[in-house]
Design an enzyme around this catalytic site. Structure first.
Site, PDB file in Angstrom:
ATOM      1  N   HIS A  69       5.142 -10.863   0.358  1.00  0.00           N
ATOM      2  CA  HIS A  69       5.752  -9.681   0.530  1.00  0.00           C
ATOM      3  C   HIS A  69       6.296  -8.815  -0.571  1.00  0.00           C
ATOM      4  CE1 HIS A  69       8.249  -6.130   2.400  1.00  0.00           C
ATOM      5  NE2 HIS A  69       7.072  -5.858   2.983  1.00  0.00           N
ATOM      6  N   ARG A 122      23.645  -6.983 -10.852  1.00  0.00           N
ATOM      7  CA  ARG A 122      23.033  -5.653 -11.466  1.00  0.00           C
ATOM      8  C   ARG A 122      23.590  -4.372 -10.880  1.00  0.00           C
ATOM      9  NH1 ARG A 122      20.477 -10.102 -12.176  1.00  0.00           N
ATOM     10  NH2 ARG A 122      19.226 -10.509 -14.128  1.00  0.00           N
ATOM     11  N   ALA A 131      12.295   0.696  -0.364  1.00  0.00           N
ATOM     12  CA  ALA A 131      11.852   0.955  -1.524  1.00  0.00           C
ATOM     13  C   ALA A 131      10.073   1.463  -1.569  1.00  0.00           C
ATOM     14  CB  ALA A 131      11.694  -0.440  -2.228  1.00  0.00           C
ATOM     15  N   SER A 162      10.769 -15.495   1.194  1.00  0.00           N
ATOM     16  CA  SER A 162       9.662 -16.525   1.375  1.00  0.00           C
ATOM     17  C   SER A 162       8.251 -16.251   1.483  1.00  0.00           C
ATOM     18  CB  SER A 162      10.064 -17.460   2.492  1.00  0.00           C
ATOM     19  OG  SER A 162      10.061 -16.817   3.614  1.00  0.00           O
ATOM     20  N   THR A 163       7.913 -14.775   1.640  1.00  0.00           N
ATOM     21  CA  THR A 163       6.464 -14.625   1.786  1.00  0.00           C
ATOM     22  C   THR A 163       5.879 -13.802   0.551  1.00  0.00           C
ATOM     23  OG1 THR A 163       6.761 -12.379   2.697  1.00  0.00           O
ATOM     24  CG2 THR A 163       6.807 -14.337   4.331  1.00  0.00           C
ATOM     25  N   ALA A 221      16.428  -1.780  -3.909  1.00  0.00           N
ATOM     26  CA  ALA A 221      16.516  -3.416  -4.280  1.00  0.00           C
ATOM     27  C   ALA A 221      15.452  -3.792  -3.223  1.00  0.00           C
ATOM     28  CB  ALA A 221      17.727  -4.041  -3.860  1.00  0.00           C
ATOM     29  N   VAL A 222      14.599  -4.729  -3.935  1.00  0.00           N
ATOM     30  CA  VAL A 222      13.446  -5.785  -3.331  1.00  0.00           C
ATOM     31  C   VAL A 222      13.984  -6.977  -3.678  1.00  0.00           C
ATOM     32  CG1 VAL A 222      11.200  -6.078  -3.096  1.00  0.00           C
ATOM     33  CG2 VAL A 222      11.940  -3.449  -3.768  1.00  0.00           C
ATOM     34  N   ILE A 223      14.317  -7.823  -2.836  1.00  0.00           N
ATOM     35  CA  ILE A 223      14.677  -9.163  -2.960  1.00  0.00           C
ATOM     36  C   ILE A 223      13.733 -10.174  -2.494  1.00  0.00           C
ATOM     37  CG2 ILE A 223      16.500 -10.730  -2.731  1.00  0.00           C
ATOM     38  CD1 ILE A 223      18.243  -8.177  -2.355  1.00  0.00           C
ATOM     39  N   PHE A 257      13.193   4.381 -13.374  1.00  0.00           N
ATOM     40  CA  PHE A 257      13.026   3.252 -12.473  1.00  0.00           C
ATOM     41  C   PHE A 257      14.445   2.423 -12.440  1.00  0.00           C
ATOM     42  CE2 PHE A 257      11.573  -1.263 -11.582  1.00  0.00           C
ATOM     43  CZ  PHE A 257      10.830  -0.821 -10.520  1.00  0.00           C
TER      44      PHE A 257
END
Length: 155
Positions: free
Chosen positions: A89, A128, A57, A86-87, A81-83, A114
């Site tokens: 980021h 989605r 991305a 645990s950080t 996709a940006v999922i 977008f």
């Protein structure tokens, strides 16, 4: 009497660029299928569609700006996709990607949709990308078809 300008959902004669992030490719490919389906259903010529795959991305905005600035496209669609993990980021990437895509459109005057999912879970992304919540790639393509036609009317 005012003149009303409203975009038509007709992709005939328009040139499209689609940028897809390969990271989380299972999601990106479903979004791409949705975008292509929308474009072709609404009259786009598949020879007038260029698909560019980038690593993730974060590489989408620069690629969008380069493509938009080329003068070869009436509209672009950004997919990926940006999922959340645990950080932090996720926060950095999703923020910069959304800002960068908006900048590419504003700097060049080319409509850029977008279609990058920013979700908390893989399940939300899957929903989605063609299951419960429709296909956001399809939706992004519909948006740029309409806006590209609005821009044609405004010339």
């Amino acid at each position: 009497m005012p003149k009303y300008v409203e975009g038509k959902l007709n992709a005939e004669g328009l040139k499209f660029g689609i940028i897809v992030g390969r990271f989380n490719s299972f999601i990106g490919e479903r979004l791409l299928e949705g975008a292509l389906d929308a474009l072709l259903r609404h009259g786009a010529d598949d020879a007038q569609i260029t698909v560019v795959r980038v690593p993730g991305a974060f590489e989408i905005p620069l690629t969008a700006q380069k493509m938009a600035g080329s003068g070869n496209y009436d509209a672009l669609i950004c997919l990926g996709a940006v999922i959340r993990g645990s950080t932090p980021h996720f926060d950095y990437v999703s923020s910069e990607v959304s800002k960068g895509i908006a900048h590419a459109s504003l700097a060049t005057g080319v409509p850029v949709a977008f279609g990058v999912l920013t979700t908390d879970t893989i399940e939300q992304a899957i929903e989605r990308a063609g299951t419960k919540a429709g296909n956001k790639g399809f939706d992004a393509a519909m948006t740029v078809i309409e806006i590209a036609n609005v821009f044609k009317e405004m010339k």
